[in-house]
Design a protein around this motif. Structure first.
Motif, PDB file in Angstrom:
ATOM      1  N   LYS A 340       0.835  -1.205   0.000  1.00  0.00           N
ATOM      2  CA  LYS A 340       0.000   0.000   0.000  1.00  0.00           C
ATOM      3  C   LYS A 340       0.869   1.253   0.000  1.00  0.00           C
ATOM      4  O   LYS A 340       1.932   1.301   0.615  1.00  0.00           O
ATOM      5  N   VAL A 341       0.368   2.264  -0.711  1.00  0.00           N
ATOM      6  CA  VAL A 341       1.003   3.589  -0.720  1.00  0.00           C
ATOM      7  C   VAL A 341      -0.091   4.612  -0.459  1.00  0.00           C
ATOM      8  O   VAL A 341      -1.083   4.668  -1.188  1.00  0.00           O
ATOM      9  N   HIS A 342       0.115   5.431   0.593  1.00  0.00           N
ATOM     10  CA  HIS A 342      -0.885   6.454   0.938  1.00  0.00           C
ATOM     11  C   HIS A 342      -0.239   7.830   0.834  1.00  0.00           C
ATOM     12  O   HIS A 342       0.811   8.095   1.427  1.00  0.00           O
ATOM     13  N   ILE A 343      -0.891   8.723   0.067  1.00  0.00           N
ATOM     14  CA  ILE A 343      -0.405  10.089  -0.146  1.00  0.00           C
ATOM     15  C   ILE A 343      -1.377  11.048   0.517  1.00  0.00           C
ATOM     16  O   ILE A 343      -2.590  10.966   0.280  1.00  0.00           O
ATOM     17  N   SER A 344      -0.846  11.955   1.370  1.00  0.00           N
ATOM     18  CA  SER A 344      -1.748  12.857   2.096  1.00  0.00           C
ATOM     19  C   SER A 344      -1.196  14.274   2.103  1.00  0.00           C
ATOM     20  O   SER A 344       0.010  14.502   2.011  1.00  0.00           O
ATOM     21  N   TRP A 345      -2.130  15.224   2.212  1.00  0.00           N
ATOM     22  CA  TRP A 345      -1.818  16.657   2.334  1.00  0.00           C
ATOM     23  C   TRP A 345      -2.685  17.210   3.460  1.00  0.00           C
ATOM     24  O   TRP A 345      -3.901  17.173   3.394  1.00  0.00           O
ATOM     25  N   GLU A 355       2.804  13.991   2.837  1.00  0.00           N
ATOM     26  CA  GLU A 355       3.388  12.732   3.328  1.00  0.00           C
ATOM     27  C   GLU A 355       3.091  11.598   2.353  1.00  0.00           C
ATOM     28  O   GLU A 355       1.973  11.488   1.836  1.00  0.00           O
ATOM     29  N   VAL A 356       4.121  10.788   2.095  1.00  0.00           N
ATOM     30  CA  VAL A 356       3.969   9.561   1.323  1.00  0.00           C
ATOM     31  C   VAL A 356       4.371   8.412   2.247  1.00  0.00           C
ATOM     32  O   VAL A 356       5.524   8.312   2.669  1.00  0.00           O
ATOM     33  N   LYS A 357       3.396   7.560   2.527  1.00  0.00           N
ATOM     34  CA  LYS A 357       3.630   6.450   3.449  1.00  0.00           C
ATOM     35  C   LYS A 357       3.408   5.143   2.710  1.00  0.00           C
ATOM     36  O   LYS A 357       2.404   4.989   1.998  1.00  0.00           O
ATOM     37  N   ASP A 358       4.365   4.212   2.848  1.00  0.00           N
ATOM     38  CA  ASP A 358       4.241   2.942   2.131  1.00  0.00           C
ATOM     39  C   ASP A 358       4.482   1.773   3.084  1.00  0.00           C
ATOM     40  O   ASP A 358       4.904   1.953   4.228  1.00  0.00           O
ATOM     41  N   SER A 408      11.638  15.077   6.326  1.00  0.00           N
ATOM     42  CA  SER A 408      11.958  14.123   7.384  1.00  0.00           C
ATOM     43  C   SER A 408      11.576  12.723   6.910  1.00  0.00           C
ATOM     44  O   SER A 408      10.586  12.541   6.190  1.00  0.00           O
ATOM     45  N   ILE A 409      12.372  11.747   7.316  1.00  0.00           N
ATOM     46  CA  ILE A 409      12.200  10.368   6.848  1.00  0.00           C
ATOM     47  C   ILE A 409      12.130   9.445   8.057  1.00  0.00           C
ATOM     48  O   ILE A 409      12.995   9.498   8.941  1.00  0.00           O
ATOM     49  N   HIS A 410      11.109   8.627   8.091  1.00  0.00           N
ATOM     50  CA  HIS A 410      10.963   7.627   9.143  1.00  0.00           C
ATOM     51  C   HIS A 410      10.804   6.262   8.468  1.00  0.00           C
ATOM     52  O   HIS A 410       9.950   6.099   7.588  1.00  0.00           O
ATOM     53  N   SER A 411      11.605   5.306   8.868  1.00  0.00           N
ATOM     54  CA  SER A 411      11.560   4.016   8.191  1.00  0.00           C
ATOM     55  C   SER A 411      12.106   2.917   9.100  1.00  0.00           C
ATOM     56  O   SER A 411      12.994   3.159   9.928  1.00  0.00           O
ATOM     57  N   GLU A 412      11.582   1.730   8.901  1.00  0.00           N
ATOM     58  CA  GLU A 412      12.084   0.529   9.566  1.00  0.00           C
ATOM     59  C   GLU A 412      12.158  -0.581   8.527  1.00  0.00           C
ATOM     60  O   GLU A 412      11.218  -0.782   7.749  1.00  0.00           O
ATOM     61  N   PRO A 413      13.267  -1.314   8.481  1.00  0.00           N
ATOM     62  CA  PRO A 413      13.384  -2.411   7.510  1.00  0.00           C
ATOM     63  C   PRO A 413      12.237  -3.411   7.658  1.00  0.00           C
ATOM     64  O   PRO A 413      11.911  -3.859   8.755  1.00  0.00           O
ATOM     65  N   GLY A 414      11.618  -3.693   6.523  1.00  0.00           N
ATOM     66  CA  GLY A 414      10.520  -4.651   6.513  1.00  0.00           C
ATOM     67  C   GLY A 414       9.182  -4.094   6.937  1.00  0.00           C
ATOM     68  O   GLY A 414       8.165  -4.790   6.827  1.00  0.00           O
ATOM     69  N   GLN A 415       9.150  -2.840   7.431  1.00  0.00           N
ATOM     70  CA  GLN A 415       7.906  -2.258   7.932  1.00  0.00           C
ATOM     71  C   GLN A 415       7.393  -1.115   7.058  1.00  0.00           C
ATOM     72  O   GLN A 415       6.267  -0.666   7.236  1.00  0.00           O
ATOM     73  N   GLY A 416       8.210  -0.623   6.161  1.00  0.00           N
ATOM     74  CA  GLY A 416       7.777   0.479   5.312  1.00  0.00           C
ATOM     75  C   GLY A 416       8.455   1.783   5.682  1.00  0.00           C
ATOM     76  O   GLY A 416       9.251   1.862   6.624  1.00  0.00           O
ATOM     77  N   SER A 417       8.115   2.821   4.936  1.00  0.00           N
ATOM     78  CA  SER A 417       8.756   4.125   5.107  1.00  0.00           C
ATOM     79  C   SER A 417       7.719   5.231   5.044  1.00  0.00           C
ATOM     80  O   SER A 417       6.633   5.071   4.468  1.00  0.00           O
ATOM     81  N   SER A 418       8.108   6.378   5.630  1.00  0.00           N
ATOM     82  CA  SER A 418       7.259   7.560   5.588  1.00  0.00           C
ATOM     83  C   SER A 418       8.146   8.756   5.267  1.00  0.00           C
ATOM     84  O   SER A 418       9.079   9.076   6.016  1.00  0.00           O
ATOM     85  N   PHE A 419       7.870   9.413   4.127  1.00  0.00           N
ATOM     86  CA  PHE A 419       8.595  10.608   3.724  1.00  0.00           C
ATOM     87  C   PHE A 419       7.675  11.811   3.915  1.00  0.00           C
ATOM     88  O   PHE A 419       6.593  11.865   3.310  1.00  0.00           O
ATOM     89  N   ILE A 420       8.109  12.771   4.753  1.00  0.00           N
ATOM     90  CA  ILE A 420       7.236  13.894   5.137  1.00  0.00           C
ATOM     91  C   ILE A 420       7.919  15.212   4.744  1.00  0.00           C
ATOM     92  O   ILE A 420       9.018  15.504   5.194  1.00  0.00           O
TER      93      ILE A 420
END
Length: 426
Positions: A340-345, A355-358, A408-420
């Motif tokens: 899943k990829v979620h794009i929000s404003w 934010e793009v969260k996958d 800002s970037i938040h990510s965990e291997p195997g859990q997905g990433s969030s680019f804000i």
């Protein structure tokens, strides 16, 4: 008139007046009384001289123009000349103090370090840049030998050998410094330090950029040239093989085209010749375009959703679309099929946030700080498979800088990433 005459004429006149007074008293009274009058007047003169001599001694203990006595007789001229001399000294001292203050202020603002030493390298003064470069503290280290404060073998050798014609380059306290000692006067030396850390970093980035760009272009060029050579040497190739070769050459040509376009975009974003021309940006329309491109890139393999819950912003629509699309395409490329990829404003206390969260493969923490560097890839093989150029996040960073934004970037291997991307609004 001669200054000596200005002193002696009044003195002789006063002495004649005293004698005349004594003669007059002796004539009307007696010679003894006349001598007594002369003695009393001379004693008064002597006490006056002693008084003003004592006043002069007291003034010399604290010689300011405001404390100078007025004087009497010859002392009037003496104190007048002392007053003029002291006023001139005070004026010169004020000018020197002002120039010294300006000099120190200018030295404080210099990006280069400046330290003044005597002929045996004892520290007399340094500016804040020298304190930062060399780890000095002027209040504590004044009067100490610099070679005892800067404990670096190369620096000590440089000082001992005394070959100051060429500057010294050394790594000290995590910095790359260029230092040079400049002798001046007969018993003074200046130590100048220049922090070349940032220059070296930029030069390294330039070398890496050229090397990476050459490498990225070499691969598709090698493929295209190789197939052209085959086609030229073997004109009897069957149609199926020729078609396969042409397909690969087209793919590699498109890859070079994307790379060059991204390089030109990055160059334009960094150039001062292209200032930001802000306008009202329809964020919903921009995100709709980004979502459409992401779904086309996904080919139905991912669940891509969007949410717009904030007002529009001022900026450049094309630059923002490029940044938003790069973040969305990265999410699609690094998310396995079915993800899943979620794009929000949305609006946040800090401003407006994209934010793009996958649910993709995630990124190890050691890579996050370098993701916006040109051609930096966490997984080079996967990046080439997904046809990435390695410049997407560098473009994002520069677009955000031009729009007063941060990434800002938040990510965990195997859990997905969030680019804000957060934009501060006035």
């Amino acid at each position: 008139m001669n200054p000596k005459l200005l002193f002696w004429i009044p003195a002789i006149l006063r002495l004649l007046l005293v004698i005349a007074a004594g003669v007059f008293v002796a004539w009307i009274s007696s010679p003894l009384e006349g001598l007594a009058v002369v003695a009393l007047i001379l004693c008064a003169f002597l006490l006056t001289q002693l008084y003003y001599l004592n006043a002069l001694g007291n003034w010399l203990d604290e010689p300011t123009s405001t404390r100078l006595p007025d004087g009497w007789g010859a002392w009037t001229g003496v104190f007048a000349r002392l007053y003029r001399l002291r006023r001139e000294d005070e004026r010169n001292q004020a000018e020197l103090t002002e120039w010294l203050t300006r000099f120190r202020q200018a030295m404080k603002l210099l990006p280069d370090g400046v330290a003044i030493m005597d002929d045996v390298l004892f520290l007399e003064w340094c500016n804040p840049a020298a304190e930062q470069h060399l780890g000095l503290k002027l209040d504590k280290d004044r009067g100490m030998r610099v070679t005892n404060l800067v404990r670096h073998p190369d620096f000590i050798d440089y000082v001992v050998l005394g070959r100051y014609e060429q500057p010294l380059t050394l790594s000290f306290r995590g910095r790359k410094l260029i230092a040079q000692i400049i002798p001046f006067e007969s018993r003074r030396q200046i130590l100048v330090t220049h922090d070349a850390t940032e220059t070296e970093r930029i030069e390294e980035m330039r070398r890496d950029f050229i090397a990476n760009a050459s490498h990225e272009l070499r691969t598709p060029l090698t493929v295209i040239v190789g197939f052209l050579e085959i086609a030229a040497s073997e004109p009897s190739l069957d149609a199926e093989t020729r078609a396969a070769h042409v397909k690969l050459m087209v793919e590699q040509g498109h890859r070079m085209q994307r790379l060059i376009e991204d390089m030109l975009t990055l160059s334009r974003l960094e150039s001062v010749d292209y200032p930001l021309r802000a306008e009202q940006v329809n964020i919903r329309a921009v995100i709709d375009d980004v979502v459409s491109e992401a779904r086309a890139l996904s080919g139905g393999k991912h669940e891509i959703t969007s949410e717009v819950d904030a007002p529009d912003m001022m900026g450049n629509a094309e630059e923002l679309r490029s940044a938003f699309a790069n973040l969305a395409s990265n999410a699609v490329r690094y998310t396995p099929a079915g993800g899943k990829v979620h794009i929000s404003w949305r609006a946040v206390p800090e401003g407006l946030q994209y934010e793009v969260k996958d649910t993709g493969i995630g990124i190890e923490a050691k890579h996050i700080a370098r993701l916006t560097e040109r051609f930096y890839r966490v997984d080079k093989s996967r990046s080439r498979e997904t046809q990435g150029t390695g410049l997407g996040l560098a473009i994002v960073k520069h677009v955000l800088l031009r729009h007063n934004g941060t990434l800002s970037i938040h990510s965990e291997p195997g859990q997905g990433s969030s680019f804000i991307a957060t934009f501060k609004q006035a």
